[in-house]
Enzyme design. Structure first.
Site, short mmCIF file in Angstrom:
data_model
loop_
_atom_site.label_atom_id
_atom_site.label_comp_id
_atom_site.label_asym_id
_atom_site.label_seq_id
_atom_site.Cartn_x
_atom_site.Cartn_y
_atom_site.Cartn_z
N ALA A 189 0.84 -1.19 0.00
CA ALA A 189 0.00 0.00 0.00
C ALA A 189 0.88 1.24 0.00
CB ALA A 189 -0.92 0.01 1.22
N ALA A 191 0.42 5.52 0.70
CA ALA A 191 -0.40 6.68 1.03
C ALA A 191 0.47 7.92 0.95
CB ALA A 191 -1.02 6.51 2.42
N SER A 192 -0.06 9.04 1.38
CA SER A 192 0.67 10.30 1.18
C SER A 192 1.92 10.38 2.04
CB SER A 192 -0.24 11.49 1.48
OG SER A 192 -0.72 11.42 2.81
N ILE A 193 1.90 9.80 3.24
CA ILE A 193 3.06 9.97 4.11
C ILE A 193 3.91 8.72 4.22
CG2 ILE A 193 1.81 11.67 5.50
CD1 ILE A 193 1.83 9.48 7.75
N ALA A 194 3.38 7.54 3.90
CA ALA A 194 4.15 6.31 4.11
C ALA A 194 3.70 5.25 3.12
CB ALA A 194 3.95 5.81 5.54
N GLN A 195 4.51 4.22 3.01
CA GLN A 195 4.09 3.05 2.25
C GLN A 195 4.54 1.79 2.97
OE1 GLN A 195 5.82 4.16 -1.57
NE2 GLN A 195 7.19 2.41 -1.51
N VAL A 196 3.88 0.68 2.64
CA VAL A 196 4.07 -0.58 3.35
C VAL A 196 4.59 -1.65 2.40
CG1 VAL A 196 2.90 -2.44 4.59
CG2 VAL A 196 2.31 -0.06 5.06
N LYS A 211 6.39 -0.59 7.54
CA LYS A 211 5.80 0.71 7.23
C LYS A 211 6.92 1.75 7.24
CE LYS A 211 1.98 3.73 8.71
NZ LYS A 211 0.86 3.89 9.68
N ASP A 349 -10.38 3.84 14.17
CA ASP A 349 -10.53 3.67 12.72
C ASP A 349 -10.82 2.21 12.40
OD1 ASP A 349 -10.62 4.55 10.12
OD2 ASP A 349 -8.47 4.33 9.78
#
Length: 526
Positions: A189, A191-196, A211, A349
């Site tokens: 995955a 996203a704007s601040i991190a990826q996995v 992460k 969440d």
């Protein structure tokens, strides 16, 4: 699935809470755009001229703290404003000849919900996160902005793996292959601040996920939020009305929340706190969270156990793993409600990507980047609120909301109750779309049926916005923790409709939400 898509909740500072205590009418930044000429009038500047030295000092100090990155982001910001401004001018020219005049959206210019959202998306990661904060905080922002910024999704292209490798080497302080047997270069995955990325540990060959904070993200966030802070300070200087809404105080709190999100030590601490709660309460056979591998984690890298399972919306798979999907749902509810009572923070969440039924039958809680903190006062009122939903006692519901919120005027409880009854009577009418898929097994010619619940977050937010809208019409302002709690309950309501349609999660005796056990939980937990 492992990346969060909203901002972490934090307790508002005393200054920010003025926004919620009824002495203010809420943010007027957007609604007052048409009065912009008054903001810059000489009389207004004359009133505040004595504060000018302090303002200049604050701006200079903030600029120094930002460093060279600030100049680059300012240039990028100007470019983004020009781009979106051009779109606005083009739309204005199309409507100029209309007999109806300019729509309100165009009159507000770049401060309108649509154009402000477009500007945030052009500005990138920090502003996308800021937009998502607006979308998740209907207690703080006007409804039009909350609804528009729900479109501000986290769609970020992945960072090249070479850059991820460089961060891993720097953070680990040793060669990557001395820690990991293998790291998949294709991210799970982004996203704007991190990826996995998925990986295997060296030696034990355990499956893990890594992460990784994207390069330069913390500096970018600091530069952007310092800029937002400076803008807020200038607005308060030009117009005291913004000071009464605690605009600067709220910006400071948002900045703190976002800085926590890029500090993976915080997320690791959230996970460990939840796991300790499970151990103390003897719940480890019922639920779990990923193990954090501290020796290969840091502020910018978080290495976690990889859990395997299915989301709570995958009815077919759940039925193949456990004999009773309803019992699994009850377990998830009890574990989550228990954490509200026992822990300083709770998982805020629990959408289907973060709440799984694992292959061993336990409930898996994933991604602790977003947590909430609930005060005893809010929880006590929340419990009455939940009970009144179940029993349909709307006067009790109205009283609970009045207790939870803040107001400076008397409220007609009976009239408020009638308005709430109209809203909650629509809960059962919410669309619950179940998508049924079939697949035929060639060898046996058997047909497998899979049912999945399609969760429409916008619909859920619309319901909550109705509650907030009606409450605000009576002068009430709620803490953001109320919004986080209610949203999680709406997620669980969706799971109930699919996994246990005859279950009333607020009345079933197998589900415990009793607050008088709070002190006992806390005593055992600490």
């Amino acid at each position: 699935m492992f990346l969060n898509h909203q901002l972490q909740s934090s307790s508002l500072s005393p200054r920010s809470k003025r926004l919620l205590n009824g002495r203010s009418k809420g943010f007027t930044l957007f609604a007052q755009y048409s009065q912009a000429q008054d903001l810059f009038s000489s009389s207004r500047l004359q009133e505040n001229i004595q504060n000018l030295p302090k303002l200049v000092e604050d701006i200079v100090q903030t600029s120094i703290n930002t460093g060279p990155r600030g100049a680059l982001r300012l240039a990028q910001g100007i470019q983004a404003v020009i781009g979106v401004g051009s779109e606005w001018l083009a739309d204005v020219s199309k409507s100029a000849n209309s007999s109806a005049g300019l729509p309100t959206e165009l009159q507000l210019g770049l401060l309108s919900p649509v154009y402000l959202r477009k500007l945030f998306e052009r500005m990138g990661a920090t502003y996308i996160k800021l937009g998502q904060f607006i979308a998740s905080a209907p207690t703080l922002f006007p409804q039009e902005y909350v609804e528009e910024f729900q479109k501000c999704f986290d769609r970020a292209p992945p960072v090249p793996f070479q850059e991820i490798e460089a961060i891993l080497r720097e953070e680990l302080g040793r060669p990557i292959d001395s820690v990991y047997e293998y790291v998949d270069p294709t991210p799970l995955a982004s996203a704007s601040i991190a990826q996995v990325h998925s990986a295997k540990l060296k030696g034990s060959r355990e499956d893990v996920v890594i992460k990784v904070l994207k390069p330069g993200m913390e500096d970018l966030l600091v530069a952007d939020m310092n800029f937002v802070y400076v803008v807020a300070r200038i607005l308060e200087f030009l117009n005291p009305e913004f000071s009464r809404t605690s605009l600067v105080g709220v910006v400071k709190d948002i900045r703190e929340s976002m800085l926590e999100e890029v500090d993976f030590y915080k997320e690791a601490s959230n996970i460990e706190s939840f796991k300790k709660y499970l151990e103390v309460m003897g719940l480890t056979t019922q639920a779990t969270a990923p193990k954090v591998y501290e020796y290969c984690s840091s502020k910018r890298v978080l290495t976690m156990e990889r859990l395997y399972g299915v989301p709570l919306t995958d009815l077919d798979s759940i039925s193949s793993l456990v004999p009773s999907p309803e019992n699994s749902l009850i377990t998830a509810l009890n574990v989550w409600f228990g954490s509200l009572l026992a822990c300083e923070t709770f998982h805020a969440d629990v959408h289907a990507g973060n709440l799984w039924l694992l292959q061993d039958g336990r409930i898996g809680f994933l991604d602790f980047g977003i947590v909430g903190r609930i005060s005893p006062k809010t929880w006590a009122a929340m419990e009455v609120f939940l009970t009144s939903i179940a029993t349909e006692e709307y006067e009790s519901m109205a009283s609970a909301l009045i207790e939870m919120g803040a107001t400076n005027r008397d409220i007609d409880t009976q009239a408020f109750a009638k308005d709430l009854e109209k809203i909650f009577s629509t809960i059962q009418d919410l669309d619950t779309e179940i998508v049924v898929a079939t697949a035929r097994e060639r060898s046996t010619n058997a047909t497998a049926v899979s049912a999945n619940l399609v969760v429409d977050e916008r619909q859920m937010n619309a319901l909550f916005l109705d509650v907030v809208r009606v409450s605000q019409s009576y002068g009430l302002r709620f803490p953001r923790e109320f919004a986080l709690l209610l949203k999680q309950l709406l997620y669980f309501d969706r799971y109930t409709r699919l996994l246990a349609p005859n279950l009333n999660m607020l009345q079933d005796q197998r589900i415990s939400i009793v607050s008088n056990r709070r002190s006992n939980y806390r005593d055992r937990f600490n």
